[in-house]
Each structure stands twice: as C-alpha cells, then as structure tokens.
Design a protein around this motif. Structure first.
Motif, PDB file in Angstrom:
ATOM      1  N   THR A 169      52.598 -18.304 -33.102  1.00 35.12           N
ATOM      2  CA  THR A 169      54.010 -18.604 -32.845  1.00 35.12           C
ATOM      3  C   THR A 169      54.398 -18.387 -31.385  1.00 35.12           C
ATOM      4  N   GLY A 170      53.443 -17.941 -30.575  1.00 35.52           N
ATOM      5  CA  GLY A 170      53.727 -17.825 -29.152  1.00 35.52           C
ATOM      6  C   GLY A 170      54.374 -16.507 -28.756  1.00 35.52           C
ATOM      7  N   LEU A 171      54.311 -15.500 -29.649  1.00 34.82           N
ATOM      8  CA  LEU A 171      54.862 -14.193 -29.293  1.00 34.82           C
ATOM      9  C   LEU A 171      53.944 -13.483 -28.308  1.00 34.82           C
ATOM     10  N   ILE A 202      47.345  -9.511 -38.797  1.00 31.02           N
ATOM     11  CA  ILE A 202      48.491 -10.388 -39.058  1.00 31.02           C
ATOM     12  C   ILE A 202      49.307 -10.572 -37.786  1.00 31.02           C
ATOM     13  N   PHE A 203      49.571  -9.436 -37.111  1.00 31.12           N
ATOM     14  CA  PHE A 203      50.402  -9.519 -35.923  1.00 31.12           C
ATOM     15  C   PHE A 203      49.732 -10.351 -34.834  1.00 31.12           C
ATOM     16  N   ALA A 252      47.405  -5.094 -40.733  1.00 32.52           N
ATOM     17  CA  ALA A 252      48.650  -5.245 -39.975  1.00 32.52           C
ATOM     18  C   ALA A 252      48.378  -5.810 -38.582  1.00 32.52           C
ATOM     19  N   ILE A 298      50.678  -4.781 -46.698  1.00 33.66           N
ATOM     20  CA  ILE A 298      50.461  -3.667 -45.768  1.00 33.66           C
ATOM     21  C   ILE A 298      51.190  -2.425 -46.268  1.00 33.66           C
ATOM     22  N   GLY A 331      45.884  -0.760 -41.585  1.00 35.77           N
ATOM     23  CA  GLY A 331      46.144  -0.982 -40.158  1.00 35.77           C
ATOM     24  C   GLY A 331      45.431  -2.218 -39.662  1.00 35.77           C
ATOM     25  N   ALA A 376      53.505  -8.357 -45.284  1.00 33.35           N
ATOM     26  CA  ALA A 376      54.141  -7.073 -45.022  1.00 33.35           C
ATOM     27  C   ALA A 376      54.089  -6.198 -46.278  1.00 33.35           C
ATOM     28  N   ALA A 388      49.511 -14.232 -36.262  1.00 37.29           N
ATOM     29  CA  ALA A 388      50.814 -14.889 -36.390  1.00 37.29           C
ATOM     30  C   ALA A 388      51.554 -14.853 -35.056  1.00 37.29           C
ATOM     31  N   GLY A 389      51.457 -13.733 -34.352  1.00 33.06           N
ATOM     32  CA  GLY A 389      52.092 -13.635 -33.039  1.00 33.06           C
ATOM     33  C   GLY A 389      51.492 -14.633 -32.072  1.00 33.06           C
ATOM     34  N   ILE A 402      55.115 -14.172 -44.301  1.00 35.45           N
ATOM     35  CA  ILE A 402      54.994 -12.952 -43.488  1.00 35.45           C
ATOM     36  C   ILE A 402      55.373 -11.736 -44.324  1.00 35.45           C
ATOM     37  N   LEU A 403      56.406 -11.888 -45.153  1.00 38.85           N
ATOM     38  CA  LEU A 403      56.826 -10.757 -45.980  1.00 38.85           C
ATOM     39  C   LEU A 403      55.792 -10.433 -47.053  1.00 38.85           C
ATOM     40  N   MET A 415      57.906 -19.583 -43.979  1.00 40.58           N
ATOM     41  CA  MET A 415      57.212 -18.760 -42.993  1.00 40.58           C
ATOM     42  C   MET A 415      57.561 -17.283 -43.199  1.00 40.58           C
ATOM     43  N   MET A 416      58.858 -17.002 -43.367  1.00 42.75           N
ATOM     44  CA  MET A 416      59.284 -15.611 -43.553  1.00 42.75           C
ATOM     45  C   MET A 416      58.742 -15.085 -44.872  1.00 42.75           C
TER      46      MET A 416
END
Lengths: 465, 490
Positions: free
Chosen positions: A407-409, A399-400, A396, A369, A393, A366, A403-404, A362-363, A358-359
C-alpha cells in the motif's frame, strides 16, 4: 470469559470446540460464495469446479476440526477458522486471477489455483502432523541448538544453490517439487531457537549488565549472539537482497529479547543496529535503492515510458474505492507479471473488495495476531510464552511489512501475505505456525492436573487378610 | 514476562492501526485522484467498455461503435464518410484521445455526464449497460458533401452557415483524414497516426476553424461596412474621391496597384469598387475610417476573438496598426487574417440585414432515452451595421455576381445571390501561389438561408489561373444549391 483466558486458571475452561465448528462453517461458506461470485461476474454462470472446491475446503476444515477436537481439545477456537478463511479466500483470489489470460501465460507459470490447493493440503497435513505428534511444545526446547543449525542452513542455502528471480535470491529449486522459499520455514525454526536460547540466558542478559548513562548495556559475551544474528540478517540482505526476511529476523529477535529480559535498553540497542544496517545496505545496494525510490515516487513513469508495477498497484487500490468493483470485475491484472498473484495479491483485494474488504482482511490478520498474543500471555511456561510471542510477532511483522509495502506505507519488500498469496512454501510454513500456536494454547488452557493426592488426607486403608 | 508482552501486543496493534490508516488514505482520500490518473489504464478501459453515443446529422448517425478484439477495449469508434466529416467529428481514438465534437462533448458521448446521472441510475436498476447520449448537429449532409467534393484534391476549406440562425451547415477541410484509421490502439493505428502527423499537408488541421488566412479582397465588404457605418461614404452609389494610382499614406510614395490597369477605379463608388475589387478605393476608405474604428467594426463581425461553436475556433485578427498597414489591412492583406468560418460570418451578417447570429453546430444533446438534455436556441451576437447599410452592401455584392462572367447562378433558381471574390497574396513579394477566396450568400423572399466562405489554398493550377471567381465560387454555388434544394424539399 475473556479475562479468565488471560490468567492461569485451574478451573475447567470450556473447550470452545463447538464455537470453532460454527466459525468454520462461515470460514468455508464465505470463500465458496466468493468463488460463485467470481464465476457469475466473469461468465454469468456458477463455476464448474465450485462443488469440488466447496467440498474440498469443507473436508479439509472438517478433518482439521476433528483432529483439534481429539488432540488439542482446549486450543484457541478462532485461529483455525481464521486461517481456513484466509486460505480459502486466497485460493479464490488466485483462481480469479487465473481467469485473466494475460497473466496466466505459460511463461508466467500458467494457472496456479490447482497447485495452490495441493500446497494448502500439504500445509494442512503438516498442521495435523504437528498436532498429532507434538504432544507438548516443550519437547522442542530440547532441539534449541539443532534448530539454530537447521535455520542457518536453510537461510544460507539460496546463496549457494539458489537462483535469482526478480532481483532477489530467495528460491531453491527442489527437483520434482518446484521452487521453495527456505526462509519461510526458517522463520519458525529460528523462533524455536530464540525461545530456547533466551529462556536459558534471560537472567544473564537481564541482570548482568552495566549501567551507562541510565541505560543498561549488556556484557560483551552476552552481546555476541545478538551481533551474530545481526550479521546474518545483513548477509541475507546483501547476498540474497531479501530486505523483508532480514527485517523479519532482526525484528523478531529484538522483540523476543525484550520480552525475555524485560529491558528497554535491548530495544534501543536493537533499533540502533537495524538502523545502521539499513543505512549501510541502502547506500550500497542498487536494488534496495530502487525500492526506496519507487516508494517515494509511486506514480512516476518508468524511464522506458512504461507504467511501473508500483503505480499500477496504487491505481488498483484507488480504483477500488470504498466498496470495490466486485470480485472478478477489477483490473488488477494490469499489474502484470507473476506479482499479481503473489506479492501484490492485496491489490486485488483492494480493487475488487474495496476499502471495506481490505480492512476486513487486515482485521482478520489482526485477530489472528491477537489470539497468538493472548496465547503467549496465558501460557504457563517461559518457553511456551516466548515461542508464542515469537510466532505471533513474526506474523505481525510479516503482515505489516507486506501490506505496508504494497500500500506504499513503507518501501516494498519481497515477502508474501500469509495464506492469501500464491506460493507453496508460505502456505505450508504458515499452517505449521498455526499448529504450534494451537498446541501452546491447548497446553495453556488445559485444566491443571488434579493435585497429587496427599497421603495425610487419605483414609486409613483397611488391610484385609 | 507479561508486562513486556502486553507492550509488544500494543505495538502490534499500532502496526495494524498504521495499516488501517494507510488503506483509508489510499482508498478513500486518494481514491479519486488515483482512479482518474492519466496513466491509469482503467480510465480508457471504462470509456470503451460500452458503445459511445453518436454524432447525428440530418437524423442519421455519422459515427458508430463496433466490437473490437482487444481484451481491454471492447468497442472501437467507426466513422461514416470519415474524411468528409473529420472537421466536424474529430477523432475518438483509444490511443490518441479525442478532438473536435468527439472531444467537446466527450462526457455526453461516453454517458459519464452528470446530466445523465438519472439515466445511468435507472439503467443500473434495470440491469442495462451504461449508454452514451447523442450529439445532434445543425449540419446539412448535402451541403457538406457539396463542399467536400467541390474542394476535391485541392487544399482548402469551406464554411457555410445559416445567417438567420447562426447554424453551421457545412465545414469542410481538405486534404482530410479518416479518423477510423487510428481509432484503435494497435500497430496499424500507430502507423496511421504517425503518417498523418508527419504529413506536410497537415491533413489533421481543421482549416475551416483552426487556420487563418489573409482574407484578401473578401474583406472589402467589412471595409465597406465600416465606411458606411462611420460615415466615410454616404451610400454605395456616391463617388469616392480616390486617385488612381493611390499611394499608401505615410510612405515614400509606395504605390498600391489595382488588379487591372483598365478597371474604372478612379473616384469609383463602392458598388463599382466591389465589382472591380478596387484596392485603391478600399485602402483609402480604410485609411479614412482609421485603424481604431476599422478594428471596432471588424470586432463586431467577430474578429480578434476565439469562438466556441462549441469547437474552439482560431481567433481571426485585425490588429492595432500604423496607417500604411491599416490601409492594406482594409483590403485584406498585411496583418489581417481570418478563418473561413469568420468570413462566412461576415457574409452572413450582411445577408441577415446587419445582425450577426452566434454560430453554433450542436442543436441538441440527447440522452440515451431520447430526452433532450440541452437545446441550443439561436442567439444574436452583435449588430455590426444597420439594416439599411447592410442592404446597400447586399445590392453591391449582388451586382458583382450578376455582372461577373465567371459566376453562373442559374442552377440556384429564383434567388438573389451576392458575393465577393478574393485573391490573397502570400509569400515574400507575393511569390507563392495566392489563396483564392469567395464569400457569398443566397437570398430568398424569407431572408437568407445560407452564407458560404470558400478558400482554396493550392489547386495545382498556375498562379495566373488563380482567381476567387474561377476556383472558389463554383464550390460556394454548389453548397448553396444543396442548401436551397433541401429548403425546397423541406
């Protein structure tokens, strides 16, 4: 070397094409190994389509590389490999989920990997087309207002000819092609419009403002277009119940406005407007209210006793733990429905590749971006800078938000992970987005043309009879 | 434009950082919690992904695992003679969890137990699937069959133990159920489960361990033990000063009748009182011993506490009470209640010369590679009475059996058999069909290998025909015969 990328340099920068080629080898090999991994885990044999898939992906990457080498030789060396890797992994994940009969029924659209491969090819063709035919990104500047009209038509089309799927009205049926998500294309076109518009108006917006309580407030006539964008975002939200897209559009406008004018007051102004809009919609729209409720109570059992998708997504992530169950060995199919292959594709990443995978994913985003932002910094013309910032932008924020949301962010919104998730419009539009960024970075890193020869410095010509 | 652009880049970096923190939170901090959440279907999928270990009786498994068609659950539990063994095994259902031994030793049977860690690790390296361990029980298949078939269509329960060790030999409960009928998770399983749940006869109730009955006259041996221990009588052949009729103390001359007016209960000694089941004698003895000391002796026999064998049993009760109630409790009525296992423990303690062994039904937990990971050794629980007093009560109980016309012990061969019948009243004013009880033990030269308690709730006979000697004793004798036959053979 990296510092020299950020500044305008006339020196002969290395083209880095060989770096790109080396990276592309990895970007093709990793998904091929992943593909083999799924086959071994599911049937204890190498999957039959592995050779074809590997050759196909390799061929696509090879052609893309050659075209970049020929038509954009100074382009950023990392963007193409990252996009290829993400696209390849996405295909493997979709194919892997196709192996689960419960979520591959005819009612849910059957297997999707083959179609996704076709869409990826179309996307890549568009990518090549942009690189070959768009010699300079500044050409787009001429189409500023046409872009606006096209973007508005695309955005509004689902309201009139679209259909509602899963509570959101974001799809348009095109006969013979399938359903398209116009917002995916609109996001690029609107970035072109913003870049063109702001380049022209930035001085007016930045300087002609009144100072009220220490904050520079824009003039009424400059505020007009901003309020129009705000209203459009709200309309998308209300008529199409597409929280993600409206957030994306408004967010990107605020970012580009801030970059163009260098005025912090625009951010405050933008945040105020979006907060107002969010409260307005959340209090009137039941669909958005549900999303917020699910976000606050992710594990709550549904009123009919069933386990919600949100809960199943959380179970997927939790069960993946640090290193995951291994590709093909998870149970993300329990999420059910069509979401497992599109909106919730990250749950499969989280469960089968674990926190580590997962990381890594995401990276990768990143990094993409970061390369985009670097391109913006390096670009020499304001239009190119604004366009690159806008496109990065968009990436970015998307993605946020996705993914947010998964994952429930933050509350879940209906957007898809670029390249990874199933969906034709998304993969095509994102390949075009990468092509534009490559074109800008090629222009930015290209050695400046030799200074025009000065007549004084020239040798006296000998006129021969 | 570069300054705001750098700020925007930092902002994007923060968004990514927030995502990274969030996935670490979900997949690292919350992972265990989410992974083991009751609603996470993976828990059950994992549980039925490989065959479960087995429950073993006499070296043979009485459970099994078969491959199922279900896409999620690969294996499904099967039970051999499910109805007969249900009080021991319980069930292991994909839809309805586990109970009894299946529940208590679930982690061994699934192979998830920490003590199987090395096994699992080695299996992982050798590429084998995780396997479950086995639970080896103390039960005796022949005794269990005798008990289950003896009860037949009647509603009731049997508990048999080895008095010398505390090993549980038989645990039967009828009507029973077949745990195989709902071990899956589809429509049939749901139907079977719901039918069992709504059945008025409560087939899923483990009557041998989880139901308490008024023990009736079988409790008189406890009262006799208390009277001897606390000096209310000298021995079992000394006459007691008991009037007939006897009036309950502190009541307005409420008469406590005997079973028959012709019984020689007036001033009867304990041996005679046991033989004729004299209510008068034991009510008076209970009153003389007093509630506190009656309770003390009952508790030493195991009353007023739950036992874990390792299945939890219901606590039998001899509560704090007033004099007339205590007098009636002394003959197994009023507030006195006992499980069949409890009454088997009473018979067992008497038969084992006053020493009560801790009852247990799991001898060994065995790893898949047959290493023993836990071995249960017999343990002494208490000494409710002295050996001398125990032997006196044995002699009285043996007299009762010898003098009984209804009880024929000839099939058991050359052993001494002691017993006590009981007919417990129930219902307001004794309106309902009474419970028929029989507790007994068989004694060989090496000590007593078996003690049994049988209760028959409802044998579909007229109330006049309900008697401990007639209904319950034959079942107990069959169980003892089965155990003794195995002893001889072994």
């Amino acid at each position: 070397m990296s510092s020299s990328n950020t500044t305008v340099s006339t020196g002969g920068l290395p083209s880095r094409r060989n770096t790109e080629l080396a990276m592309l080898v990895f970007a093709v090999l990793i998904p091929v190994f992943a593909y083999a991994n799924v086959g071994l885990a599911k049937d204890e044999s190498l999957p039959a389509g592995m050779l074809g898939y590997g050759l196909g992906l390799g061929l696509m990457a090879g052609v893309a590389h050659l075209v970049v080498r020929r038509w954009a030789p100074y382009a950023d060396p990392l963007m193409l490999p990252i996009a290829t890797l993400l696209n390849g992994l996405g295909l493997v994940l979709i194919w892997r989920l196709d192996q689960e009969p419960q979520i591959t029924t005819d009612a849910l659209g059957g297997p999707m990997a083959a179609d996704q491969l076709i869409w990826s090819t179309v996307g890549l063709a568009l990518f090549l087309g942009v690189l070959v035919f768009l010699k300079d990104h500044r050409i787009l500047q001429r189409y500023t207002y046409i872009s606006m009209v096209v973007a508005l038509i695309l955005l509004a089309s689902p309201i009139f000819i679209g259909e509602e799927i899963n509570g959101a009205r974001i799809w348009v049926q095109v006969p013979g092609v399938g359903s398209l998500q116009p917002a995916e294309f609109a996001k690029i076109i609107i970035a072109v419009f913003f870049a063109g518009y702001l380049m022209v108006k930035r001085d007016a917006l930045a300087l002609a403002s009144r100072r009220v309580m220490g904050i520079y407030l824009p003039r009424g006539r400059d505020m007009g277009p901003i309020l129009v964008i705000w209203a459009i975002s709200l309309m998308i939200l209300i008529f199409e119940t597409d929280l993600g897209t409206s957030l994306l559009f408004f967010g990107i406008f605020v970012v580009m406005l801030y970059v163009a004018t260098e005025r912090t007051s625009w951010i405050i102004f933008g945040l105020l407007l979006s907060a107002t809009g969010a409260v307005l919609v959340a209090s009137t729209n039941a669909h958005v209210g549900d999303r917020v409720h699910n976000w606050l109570n992710p594990l709550e059992v549904h009123a009919n006793g069933g386990i919600t998708e949100t809960a199943n997504v959380m179970y997927s992530f939790g069960s993946g733990g640090l290193f995951g169950s291994g590709l093909g060995q998870g149970y993300s199919r329990l999420i059910g429905g069509i979401g497992a292959k599109s909106d919730y594709i990250l749950a499969t990443v989280g469960e089968e590749l674990g926190l580590a995978g997962m990381m890594a994913v995401i990276l990768l985003y990143a990094l993409l971006i970061e390369r985009g932002m670097r391109t913006a910094l390096a670009a020499r013309d304001p239009f190119g800078k604004l366009l690159a910032v806008g496109l990065s932008g968009i990436f970015a924020i998307q993605i946020f938000v996705v993914a947010g949301g998964v994952t429930g962010l933050i509350p879940l919104t209906g957007m898809t992970m670029p390249f990874l998730a199933q969906g034709g419009s998304s993969v095509i539009a994102n390949w075009a987005l990468i092509a534009l960024l490559l074109r800008i970075s090629d222009t930015a890193r290209r050695p400046a043309p030799a200074p025009a020869p000065s007549p004084d410095a020239e040798q006296t010509q000998v006129v021969r009879a | 434009m570069n300054k705001p652009m750098r700020r925007v880049s930092v902002f994007c970096g923060l968004l990514i950082l927030a995502l990274l923190l969030r996935v670490n939170w979900v997949q690292f901090v919350q992972a265990d919690e989410l992974q083991n959440d009751a609603n996470n279907r993976r828990v059950n999928i994992e549980r039925y992904a490989h065959p479960r270990g087995d429950i073993i009786v006499d070296g043979e498994p009485i459970t099994g695992s078969e491959e199922a068609d279900d896409p999620d659950y690969r294996y499904q539990r099967t039970f051999t003679d499910g109805e007969m063994w249900a009080p021991v095994t319980g069930y292991s259902s994909q839809a309805y969890a586990t109970s009894m031994l299946e529940g208590v030793h679930d982690s061994i049977l699934t192979g998830d137990d920490d003590r199987l860690f090395f096994n699992n690790t080695i299996d992982m390296f050798t590429g084998e699937d995780q396997r479950g361990g086995n639970v080896v029980t103390t039960l005796n298949a022949d005794a269990q069959r005798a008990a289950f078939e003896g009860l037949g269509d009647a509603k009731g329960a049997v508990a048999a133990i080895n008095p010398m060790t505390g090993e549980v030999l038989a645990l039967a409960s009828t009507p029973s159920y077949d745990p195989s009928s709902f071990s899956g998770n589809d429509g049939d399983d749901q139907e079977a489960w719901q039918a069992l749940e709504s059945d008025e006869d409560k087939p899923m109730l483990n009557r041998a361990l989880r139901e308490t009955y008024p023990p009736g006259s079988t409790f008189k041996v406890v009262t006799a033990a208390a009277a001897l221990e606390h000096g209310a009588v000298e021995d079992v052949d000394t006459e007691t000063d008991t009037p007939d009729p006897y009036y309950l103390p502190e009541t307005n001359n409420v008469e406590l009748p005997n079973l028959s007016d012709t019984s020689p209960c007036e001033d009867a000694d304990v041996r005679t009182a046991i033989q004729y089941s004299c209510n008068t004698v034991f009510a008076k003895l209970s009153d003389e011993v007093g509630n506190e000391q009656m309770r003390e002796t009952a508790e030493e026999f195991g009353f007023n506490q739950e036992h874990f064998v390792p299945i939890r049993t219901e606590a039998s009760s001899y509560p704090e009470d007033n004099r007339p109630q205590n007098a009636q409790a002394g003959i197994g009525q009023a507030s006195n209640r006992a499980t069949p296992l409890q009454m088997a423990m009473v018979a067992g303690a008497i038969a084992n010369d006053g020493t009560l062994m801790q009852p247990y039904m799991v001898d060994q937990l065995v790893a898949p590679n047959l290493n023993v990971i836990e071995q249960h050794d017999p343990e002494e629980m208490s000494e409710p009475l002295s050996a001398e007093n125990a032997q006196m009560i044995q002699s009285a109980m043996e007299t009762m059996v010898e003098e009984s016309d209804a009880i024929d012990t000839s099939a058991l061969g050359d052993v001494r058999v002691g017993g006590k019948t009981g007919t417990a009243q129930r219902g307001e004013n004794n309106e309902e069909i009474p419970y028929a009880w029989f507790i007994s033990y068989a004694m060989t030269d090496e000590g007593s290998p078996v003690a049994v308690a049988v209760v028959v709730e409802d044998a579909n006979v007229d109330r006049e025909d309900v008697s401990g000697g007639g209904l319950a004793a034959p079942i107990a004798l069959d169980v003892m015969e089965a155990v003794l036959a195995d002893e001889d053979a072994g």
